[in-house]
Design a protein around this motif. Sequence first.
Motif, short mmCIF file in Angstrom:
data_model
loop_
_atom_site.label_atom_id
_atom_site.label_comp_id
_atom_site.label_asym_id
_atom_site.label_seq_id
_atom_site.Cartn_x
_atom_site.Cartn_y
_atom_site.Cartn_z
N ALA A 179 0.81 -1.23 0.00
CA ALA A 179 0.00 0.00 0.00
C ALA A 179 0.84 1.27 0.00
O ALA A 179 0.40 2.32 -0.48
N ASP A 180 2.05 1.18 0.53
CA ASP A 180 2.91 2.37 0.61
C ASP A 180 3.57 2.73 -0.72
O ASP A 180 4.10 3.83 -0.87
N LYS A 198 -14.08 4.86 0.90
CA LYS A 198 -13.16 4.24 1.86
C LYS A 198 -11.76 4.10 1.25
O LYS A 198 -10.75 4.31 1.94
N LEU A 199 -11.71 3.75 -0.02
CA LEU A 199 -10.43 3.60 -0.69
C LEU A 199 -9.69 4.94 -0.77
O LEU A 199 -8.47 5.00 -0.57
N GLU A 205 -4.21 8.15 3.60
CA GLU A 205 -3.46 7.87 4.82
C GLU A 205 -2.08 7.31 4.50
O GLU A 205 -1.15 7.44 5.31
N HIS A 206 -1.96 6.68 3.33
CA HIS A 206 -0.68 6.13 2.90
C HIS A 206 0.03 7.08 1.92
O HIS A 206 1.00 6.67 1.26
N GLU A 207 -0.51 8.30 1.83
CA GLU A 207 0.09 9.33 0.98
C GLU A 207 0.23 8.89 -0.47
O GLU A 207 1.23 9.16 -1.13
N ARG A 208 -0.79 8.23 -0.97
CA ARG A 208 -0.79 7.81 -2.38
C ARG A 208 -1.83 8.60 -3.15
O ARG A 208 -2.74 9.17 -2.60
#
Length: 208
Positions: A179-180, A198-199, A205-208
């Motif tokens: 995910a990161d 949600k996605l 939150e993972h800075e993507r």
Amino acid sequence: LEKERNKKKQKKTWKQTITSCSQNFKKSQSHPNLQKNGWKTPVPAPAKGLNTVYFELTTLCPCSCLHCHIPLQLRRENPLSRSFEDLAVDFSVLKVKLNTENLVISGGEPTLHKDILDITEFASKLFRNVAVISNCVKPEILKQISEHTTIWVSLDFYGEAQDSFRGFKGIWRNYLGIADIANVRATLFKDNLNDIEKLVKFTAEHER
């Protein structure tokens, strides 16, 4: 030291391949047989060129997405794949003849191509940006190619509902493991808006 020498040797080989493909393509345009049979050299691409090209490496894929444009038979029994040699020529034409800046590699499932590591690294030498779109069936491959490509994972539902929709167990778990480094692309359906929200929150939150 041995590893560094191998890298330099491999880099030189790719450079030679790119040069050779470009030269062969240019020579082919003035071949006597082309002129004899009335074939004409293609009109040169505009100076500005193409911004982004999407390229499907293979039709092979273990998933069963309802919205997939590839027939089931081509995904399973009789998949079609371009060889590394053919792809080297294709990519060189895109770069040299069509002035393509960015390449997006997809499928099928591109990580199932036997030469995906060489293909993505070769492409990264040609184009400004290279991205790979995957269903995340082989996260370990995506980790390796993330060093020289941008990773996009196709997700339409949040959690294990993604596995059910795509017909392949473990996709959501695979995605969580990378995910990161993985961006997310989604197809909007009438029943997945809440999952998309949600996605979006999860990827932020993972800075993507």
